[in-house]
Design a protein around this motif. Structure first.
Motif, PDB file in Angstrom:
ATOM      1  N   PRO A 804      11.564   8.932  -3.161  1.00  0.00           N
ATOM      2  CA  PRO A 804      11.015   8.536  -4.546  1.00  0.00           C
ATOM      3  C   PRO A 804       9.524   7.902  -4.846  1.00  0.00           C
ATOM      4  CG  PRO A 804      13.218   7.881  -4.000  1.00  0.00           C
ATOM      5  CD  PRO A 804      12.675   8.230  -2.725  1.00  0.00           C
ATOM      6  N   ASP A 805       9.188   8.117  -5.953  1.00  0.00           N
ATOM      7  CA  ASP A 805       7.648   7.477  -6.166  1.00  0.00           C
ATOM      8  C   ASP A 805       7.645   6.280  -6.023  1.00  0.00           C
ATOM      9  OD1 ASP A 805       7.145  10.374  -6.775  1.00  0.00           O
ATOM     10  OD2 ASP A 805       7.114  10.062  -8.839  1.00  0.00           O
ATOM     11  N   ALA A 806       8.590   5.210  -6.513  1.00  0.00           N
ATOM     12  CA  ALA A 806       8.513   3.829  -6.378  1.00  0.00           C
ATOM     13  C   ALA A 806       8.451   3.576  -4.955  1.00  0.00           C
ATOM     14  CB  ALA A 806       9.668   3.498  -7.125  1.00  0.00           C
ATOM     15  N   LEU A 807       9.271   4.022  -4.174  1.00  0.00           N
ATOM     16  CA  LEU A 807       9.364   3.605  -2.736  1.00  0.00           C
ATOM     17  C   LEU A 807       8.066   4.158  -2.016  1.00  0.00           C
ATOM     18  CD1 LEU A 807      10.844   2.583  -0.270  1.00  0.00           C
ATOM     19  CD2 LEU A 807      11.953   4.862  -0.084  1.00  0.00           C
ATOM     20  N   GLN A 808       7.442   4.965  -2.332  1.00  0.00           N
ATOM     21  CA  GLN A 808       6.083   5.571  -1.662  1.00  0.00           C
ATOM     22  C   GLN A 808       4.980   4.604  -2.146  1.00  0.00           C
ATOM     23  OE1 GLN A 808       5.660   8.277   0.290  1.00  0.00           O
ATOM     24  NE2 GLN A 808       3.759   7.132   0.571  1.00  0.00           N
ATOM     25  N   ARG A 809       5.103   3.864  -3.326  1.00  0.00           N
ATOM     26  CA  ARG A 809       3.962   3.309  -3.955  1.00  0.00           C
ATOM     27  C   ARG A 809       4.248   1.797  -3.041  1.00  0.00           C
ATOM     28  NH1 ARG A 809       5.081   5.300  -9.114  1.00  0.00           N
ATOM     29  NH2 ARG A 809       6.901   3.608  -9.433  1.00  0.00           N
ATOM     30  N   GLU A 810       5.418   1.362  -2.664  1.00  0.00           N
ATOM     31  CA  GLU A 810       5.721   0.101  -2.286  1.00  0.00           C
ATOM     32  C   GLU A 810       5.212   0.378  -0.787  1.00  0.00           C
ATOM     33  OE1 GLU A 810       9.499  -1.696  -2.146  1.00  0.00           O
ATOM     34  OE2 GLU A 810       9.762  -1.011  -4.426  1.00  0.00           O
ATOM     35  N   ARG A 811       5.370   1.363   0.018  1.00  0.00           N
ATOM     36  CA  ARG A 811       4.774   1.805   1.257  1.00  0.00           C
ATOM     37  C   ARG A 811       3.236   1.827   1.437  1.00  0.00           C
ATOM     38  NH1 ARG A 811       8.533   3.679   5.281  1.00  0.00           N
ATOM     39  NH2 ARG A 811       6.826   4.939   6.064  1.00  0.00           N
ATOM     40  N   SER A 812       2.881   2.297   0.263  1.00  0.00           N
ATOM     41  CA  SER A 812       1.187   2.474   0.288  1.00  0.00           C
ATOM     42  C   SER A 812       0.568   1.249   0.084  1.00  0.00           C
ATOM     43  CB  SER A 812       0.872   3.529  -1.010  1.00  0.00           C
ATOM     44  OG  SER A 812       1.555   4.827  -0.748  1.00  0.00           O
ATOM     45  N   ILE A 813       1.335   0.108  -0.758  1.00  0.00           N
ATOM     46  CA  ILE A 813       0.709  -1.104  -0.833  1.00  0.00           C
ATOM     47  C   ILE A 813       0.742  -2.014   0.437  1.00  0.00           C
ATOM     48  CG2 ILE A 813       1.086  -3.071  -1.946  1.00  0.00           C
ATOM     49  CD1 ILE A 813       1.960  -1.509  -4.318  1.00  0.00           C
ATOM     50  N   LEU A 814       1.905  -1.651   1.077  1.00  0.00           N
ATOM     51  CA  LEU A 814       2.000  -2.407   2.580  1.00  0.00           C
ATOM     52  C   LEU A 814       0.784  -1.800   3.383  1.00  0.00           C
ATOM     53  CD1 LEU A 814       3.530  -4.670   4.269  1.00  0.00           C
ATOM     54  CD2 LEU A 814       5.200  -3.146   4.846  1.00  0.00           C
ATOM     55  N   ARG A 825     -11.332  -3.326   5.440  1.00  0.00           N
ATOM     56  CA  ARG A 825     -10.981  -3.826   4.136  1.00  0.00           C
ATOM     57  C   ARG A 825     -11.592  -2.862   3.064  1.00  0.00           C
ATOM     58  NH1 ARG A 825     -13.518  -9.910   4.974  1.00  0.00           N
ATOM     59  NH2 ARG A 825     -12.069 -10.645   6.503  1.00  0.00           N
ATOM     60  N   GLU A 826     -12.479  -2.173   3.436  1.00  0.00           N
ATOM     61  CA  GLU A 826     -13.033  -1.065   2.387  1.00  0.00           C
ATOM     62  C   GLU A 826     -12.059  -0.008   2.088  1.00  0.00           C
ATOM     63  OE1 GLU A 826     -14.795  -2.350   4.748  1.00  0.00           O
ATOM     64  OE2 GLU A 826     -16.250  -3.478   3.821  1.00  0.00           O
ATOM     65  N   ASP A 827     -11.563   0.274   3.182  1.00  0.00           N
ATOM     66  CA  ASP A 827     -10.582   1.319   2.877  1.00  0.00           C
ATOM     67  C   ASP A 827      -9.117   0.717   2.406  1.00  0.00           C
ATOM     68  OD1 ASP A 827     -12.057   3.062   4.483  1.00  0.00           O
ATOM     69  OD2 ASP A 827     -10.805   2.740   6.242  1.00  0.00           O
ATOM     70  N   ALA A 828      -8.701  -0.392   2.567  1.00  0.00           N
ATOM     71  CA  ALA A 828      -7.506  -1.118   1.958  1.00  0.00           C
ATOM     72  C   ALA A 828      -7.919  -1.194   0.354  1.00  0.00           C
ATOM     73  CB  ALA A 828      -7.442  -2.233   2.543  1.00  0.00           C
ATOM     74  N   ILE A 829      -9.215  -1.691   0.125  1.00  0.00           N
ATOM     75  CA  ILE A 829      -9.311  -1.667  -1.373  1.00  0.00           C
ATOM     76  C   ILE A 829      -9.311  -0.474  -1.922  1.00  0.00           C
ATOM     77  CG2 ILE A 829     -11.136  -2.419  -2.954  1.00  0.00           C
ATOM     78  CD1 ILE A 829     -11.928  -4.810  -0.847  1.00  0.00           C
ATOM     79  N   ALA A 830     -10.060   0.811  -1.441  1.00  0.00           N
ATOM     80  CA  ALA A 830     -10.186   1.943  -2.021  1.00  0.00           C
ATOM     81  C   ALA A 830      -8.675   2.596  -2.302  1.00  0.00           C
ATOM     82  CB  ALA A 830     -10.726   2.851  -1.109  1.00  0.00           C
ATOM     83  N   ALA A 831      -7.697   2.427  -1.341  1.00  0.00           N
ATOM     84  CA  ALA A 831      -6.276   2.532  -1.470  1.00  0.00           C
ATOM     85  C   ALA A 831      -5.512   2.176  -2.765  1.00  0.00           C
ATOM     86  CB  ALA A 831      -5.605   2.346  -0.098  1.00  0.00           C
ATOM     87  N   LEU A 832      -5.862   0.761  -2.571  1.00  0.00           N
ATOM     88  CA  LEU A 832      -5.010   0.002  -3.876  1.00  0.00           C
ATOM     89  C   LEU A 832      -5.621   0.701  -4.929  1.00  0.00           C
ATOM     90  CD1 LEU A 832      -4.763  -3.357  -1.994  1.00  0.00           C
ATOM     91  CD2 LEU A 832      -3.023  -1.715  -2.564  1.00  0.00           C
ATOM     92  N   LYS A 833      -7.064   0.927  -4.984  1.00  0.00           N
ATOM     93  CA  LYS A 833      -7.517   1.223  -6.460  1.00  0.00           C
ATOM     94  C   LYS A 833      -6.975   2.766  -6.829  1.00  0.00           C
ATOM     95  CE  LYS A 833     -11.962  -1.446  -6.486  1.00  0.00           C
ATOM     96  NZ  LYS A 833     -13.490  -1.476  -6.215  1.00  0.00           N
ATOM     97  N   ASN A 834      -6.750   3.358  -5.636  1.00  0.00           N
ATOM     98  CA  ASN A 834      -6.326   4.656  -6.000  1.00  0.00           C
ATOM     99  C   ASN A 834      -4.839   4.707  -6.516  1.00  0.00           C
ATOM    100  OD1 ASN A 834      -8.655   6.271  -5.283  1.00  0.00           O
ATOM    101  ND2 ASN A 834      -7.831   6.351  -3.152  1.00  0.00           N
ATOM    102  N   LEU A 835      -4.253   3.637  -6.243  1.00  0.00           N
ATOM    103  CA  LEU A 835      -2.826   3.569  -7.024  1.00  0.00           C
ATOM    104  C   LEU A 835      -2.838   3.061  -8.753  1.00  0.00           C
ATOM    105  CD1 LEU A 835      -1.099   1.644  -4.162  1.00  0.00           C
ATOM    106  CD2 LEU A 835      -0.717   4.180  -4.737  1.00  0.00           C
ATOM    107  N   GLY A 836      -3.912   2.631  -9.026  1.00  0.00           N
ATOM    108  CA  GLY A 836      -3.916   2.336 -10.572  1.00  0.00           C
ATOM    109  C   GLY A 836      -3.297   1.106 -10.821  1.00  0.00           C
TER     110      GLY A 836
END
Length: 961
Positions: A804-814, A825-836
């Protein structure tokens, strides 16, 4: 030409005969398959075997209707058949079967030569013998003059048809046929005389405006008639052999299916007519008029003209039954189309006379008729003769067991039947059984099927189902038609049902008999025996009169089953009717207790149950004990634990697989309700091992007990239980929730590493969403413990393609937070920004941890614009906290302009209180001179009181400054 088959003079061939619908049959039973030669000449068939044969004709004393003579010759067998019959010879194993098919009915008058006496090839022909014309031959059985032929029987002179019918004469040809013709008769084979055949009587429809369909049969006034319904057919018999022309009825909507069978002294009409349709006959000057109608549609005058034929029992040394009749006709013996037993018709020449209800005696059944008399003979000695004003029924060499009062029908007569389960005294049934067994022993094997069916019905009526099943089981080994006989299959299944052999009784569902009330009753009884009381109750309640019309032996076996099904289906009205008619029978104590319980009479029900518990019937005792325990549990006299222990003590009171498995499941449920989930789990696993065929049905209960045990046991004991039975964890949301709860309990005991290992083991045994969920929880535990590498490994090990999308977002944030901890850090910030918006909160927390205050202030500003309303309204508490957090980020970033703008926009929209005071301090101007010292004093005093007032307003993330 086949090669000759050598045979010794000691070989003996048994000859058997039989009458069947559409053909007569002659069977030559050999010890070994022979070769033979077939010759056909005129109306004769000769079978040649090339050697001397001894034929045993003792079982062929009554020839089929199409066979005129059966003559054993030195090297074979000669069979003479009726003109127009068609021979068909076949081999079945070691036997040779000769079928003589019925002649095709002629459409009009025809000239046909009658059968004549055939000359014997072994007879000497005197030279001076004058030619003589042979008279039409009667059916005969004889041995030709040869070395093996016995003493010839004297010839029997021809005689007119007798008005007497016997059970031994089930077909028109008479027993004791003529032997070989005397020499004077067979001296010269005269050419057959050509005699004119009687013209067919034309049957035509009768115009009846506004009334039912009718036909006219132009029989003379001396012709008698009888009408009887047998199953889905109505039989109409006329005691006259004239052929009938049915051409005019081909397109008739009612009588198009009418068929006519000709006999030497009678004509039988068969009409398919579904109940409740009937046929009525009336006598007119032109002949008999037969009308199709319904009982409810009879006109008043016609109904009043009908009269029941009076019955009288005549005493003396040989009891006889007298049936009073006006203008009785003749007695015609035929074969019953339903059971194959002898059926004796008594015709009448005056309409309106009938037998309204059935009378059942050990030796015979007097059937209900629409016209005339019909008697079904069950013993060979039964005879019926016609007198001047009566029909006289008696028994040759004995007396009839007449009891007309006991033979009266019950109110169930209105219900449709499929079987002859007679309501008679046991002595009468035993007498009938003895007669049937004697008939079976004296009958040829291929003719025993209807006799065995009748004997099986008698055994069922006596309440002897095991004996009935054994007797009926012999039929398939004697007659190949038994394998496809639906009546035999139904009776065998009924006997198996009463014997407790339910797998064999299942055949009752698939028998191809017409639907009747009696068949509905037995199928409902089968459903009751299988434990489906609710499905069985409607049929049992509707057909209850049939149960009380059965004889005592059969009724006593069925009553407890029927009463228990009605009680368990909660049908009190039908059960009360049954109990009232059955009386105070001790076998019905359990249904009485159940109905008392359903009506709320608890003390009465418990008294009945306790009385059953003291009885000697083990099954009733076990049921009484268990139902008493359940009733005491329902009324609060026992708790769940006590009920579980009490039911456990009755577990072996009665061993029945279905009941024991259900009882074990019930005990497990009570143990689980009493807080002993581990005990319930142990009992269910034991049940699964004892009943492997029920493993699939037990899995939900086992899974529920396992999850309850995980929740009830101490954390370490629960972990040990999971390690012992990991396969019992259900792969669904309940299983995930149970493991997550167990992990939280371990974490609360500062056993985070053990909790993470538990989650890892569970994730490795699952797939899909469950694996991704458990892996995420394990990664979070490692992340909270500061083990970033283990957290990343847990995420990688539990990666699943489609979740499910909600579970995928939680895994991406972690995963982004883990990357930030690992220095990316740059990769982490870019990944979080891509999540909107989904990653905004995590992004802010990450920026705060990195102390990037300007970026954090910018991220909080975007959230502030989305969350706060534009209208100048007061903000609520949650909105005020968000505003205070943004002010803190601006202070840490040193953005005075942003603070001033924030103060100007929102200061007046905050309600007075701690939030407003804190926001005022954070957004106030900086101290620039001595003039600001009073303000500084006020602010210091306010800051001293702020910690306690702002404790509830602290942000969730850690703040370093």
């Amino acid at each position: 030409m086949l090669p000759a088959w050598p045979s010794s003079a000691q070989d003996r061939v048994v000859v058997r005969v039989g009458d069947h619908r559409g053909f007569g049959r002659v069977v030559l039973v050999w010890q070994a398959p022979p070769d033979y030669r077939l010759d056909e000449a005129g109306d004769q068939v000769r079978l040649r075997f090339g050697g001397e044969i001894i034929f045993d004709l003792s079982a062929a004393d009554r020839l089929p209707r199409n066979v005129l003579e059966l003559v054993a010759e030195p090297d074979g067998m000669r069979i003479g058949y009726r003109a127009g019959a068609r021979p068909r010879v076949s081999r079945r194993g070691p036997s040779i079967v000769v079928d003589l098919l019925d002649p095709v009915p002629a459409a009009g008058p025809a000239i046909a030569p009658p059968a004549v006496a055939q000359p014997s090839p072994a007879a000497e022909v005197p030279a001076a013998a004058p030619p003589a014309t042979a008279a039409p031959s009667r059916p005969r059985v004889s041995q030709a003059a040869s070395s093996q032929a016995g003493r010839p029987e004297p010839p029997t002179p021809a005689s007119p048809p007798s008005p007497t019918g016997t059970a031994a004469a089930a077909a028109p040809p008479q027993q004791g046929a003529t032997a070989e013709a005397p020499p004077a008769e067979r001296a010269v084979a005269a050419p057959p005389a050509i005699l004119p055949r009687a013209a067919a009587l034309v049957v035509r429809p009768v115009a009846q405006p506004g009334r039912d369909r009718a036909i006219l049969l132009p029989y003379p006034a001396t012709t008698g008639a009888a009408i009887l319904r047998r199953g889905s057919q109505v039989l109409v018999l006329f005691d006259s052999p004239e052929p009938l022309d049915l051409t005019a009825l081909r397109n008739d909507p009612v009588f198009a299916g009418l068929e006519a069978d000709g006999f030497p002294d009678a004509t039988l009409l068969r009409l398919p007519l579904a109940p409740p349709g009937i046929l009525r006959a009336r006598r007119e000057a032109a002949g008999w008029v037969v009308q199709a109608t319904r009982p409810a549609e009879l006109e008043g005058a016609a109904a009043a003209a009908d009269r029941a034929m009076a019955l009288e029992a005549e005493g003396g040394a040989a009891s006889r039954l007298i049936i009073r009749a006006a203008q009785p006709g003749r007695v015609v013996p035929l074969t019953d189309p339903q059971g194959g037993l002898p059926l004796l018709f008594g015709t009448v020449r005056e309409a309106g006379q009938h037998v309204p209800v059935a009378r059942r005696l050990p030796e015979l059944d007097l059937l209900p008729t629409l016209l005339g008399v019909a008697l079904l003979a069950r013993a060979d000695q039964v005879t019926m003769r016609a007198g001047s004003d009566r029909f006289l029924v008696s028994a040759e060499g004995g007396r009839l067991a007449l009891d007309l009062a006991a033979a009266r029908p019950a109110p169930s007569e209105a219900m449709t039947r499929s079987f002859d389960l007679l309501r008679q005294a046991p002595a009468q049934l035993l007498e009938r059984l003895r007669a049937q067994q004697a008939s079976i022993a004296s009958a040829p094997p291929l003719t025993r099927l209807p006799l065995r069916r009748a004997a099986g019905e008698t055994l069922l009526a006596l309440g002897l189902p095991q004996e009935a099943q054994s007797l009926l089981g012999l039929a398939p080994g004697e007659d190949p038609q038994a394998a496809t006989d639906p009546h035999l299959a139904a009776l065998t299944a009924m006997a198996a049902l009463l014997s407790g052999r339910l797998p064999q009784a299942m055949a009752l569902r698939s028998v191809t008999l017409p639907d009747t009330d009696e068949l509905t009753f037995w199928r409902s009884a089968l459903a009751a025996a299988l434990g489906d009381a609710r499905a069985a109750a409607p049929g049992l309640a509707a057909t209850m009169p049939l149960l009380f019309d059965y004889p005592e032996g059969l009724r006593n076996r069925l009553l407890p089953m029927v009463a228990l099904a009605l009680a368990e289906a909660e049908n009190p009205a039908a059960l009360h009717r049954l109990l009232e008619r059955a009386g105070p029978s001790p076998d019905l104590a359990l249904p009485r207790a159940i109905i008392a319980e359903s009506e709320g009479r608890v003390d009465a029900a418990l008294a009945e149950y306790d009385q059953l518990a003291e009885g000697r019937d083990r099954r009733s005792r076990a049921r009484g004990l268990r139902r008493a325990i359940e009733l005491r549990l329902a009324t609060g006299r026992l708790d769940a634990g006590q009920a579980a222990r009490a039911l456990g003590a009755t577990l072996f009171a009665w061993r029945d697989d279905a009941e024991e498995a259900g009882l074990r499941i019930r005990i497990a449920a009570l143990r689980q309700a009493a807080g002993d989930a581990r005990g319930a789990l142990a009992l269910l696993r034991e049940t699964e091992a004892l009943f492997p065929d029920r493993a699939a049905a037990l899995r939900p209960a086992i899974a529920g007990a396992f999850l309850a045990a995980l929740g009830e046991e101490a954390p370490l004991a629960a972990v040990a239980l999971f390690d012992a039975y990991p396969q019992l964890l259900p792969a669904d949301e309940q299983g995930e929730a149970a493991l997550l709860l167990l992990a939280e309990r371990l974490t609360a005991l500062d056993l985070a590493d053990r909790a993470a290992a538990l989650l890892g083991q569970a994730a490795a045994r699952t797939n899909g969403t469950a694996r991704a969920t458990l892996g995420l929880r394990q990664a979070r535990l490692h992340f909270a413990n500061g083990d970033t590498v283990a957290s990343q490994a847990a995420l990688d090990a539990s990666a699943v393609a489609a979740i499910p999308d909600a579970l995928q977002r939680e895994r991406s944030i972690l995963a982004a937070q883990v990357q930030a901890r690992l220095g990316k850090r740059e990769d982490a910030i870019a990944a979080l920004k891509n999540l909107g918006g989904a990653g905004a909160e995590a992004l802010k927390q990450l920026l705060v941890e990195l102390q990037d205050w300007p970026a954090a202030a910018s991220a909080f500003a975007g959230q502030l614009r989305e969350s706060l309303p534009a209208a100048p309204t007061l903000l609520n508490e949650s909105q005020g906290r968000l505003l205070l957090r943004q002010a803190t980020m601006l202070v840490l970033a040193g953005d005075e302009a942003g603070l001033m703008a924030l103060r100007g926009d929102y200061l007046t929209r905050l309600p007075s209180g701690p939030l407003a005071e804190a926001f005022t301090l954070l957004t106030a101007d900086q101290l620039r001179g001595l003039a600001d010292l009073p303000r500084l004093q006020r602010e210091l005093d306010l800051f001293r009181s702020m910690p306690s007032r702002l404790e509830a307003l602290r942000a969730g993330g850690s703040v370093t400054r």
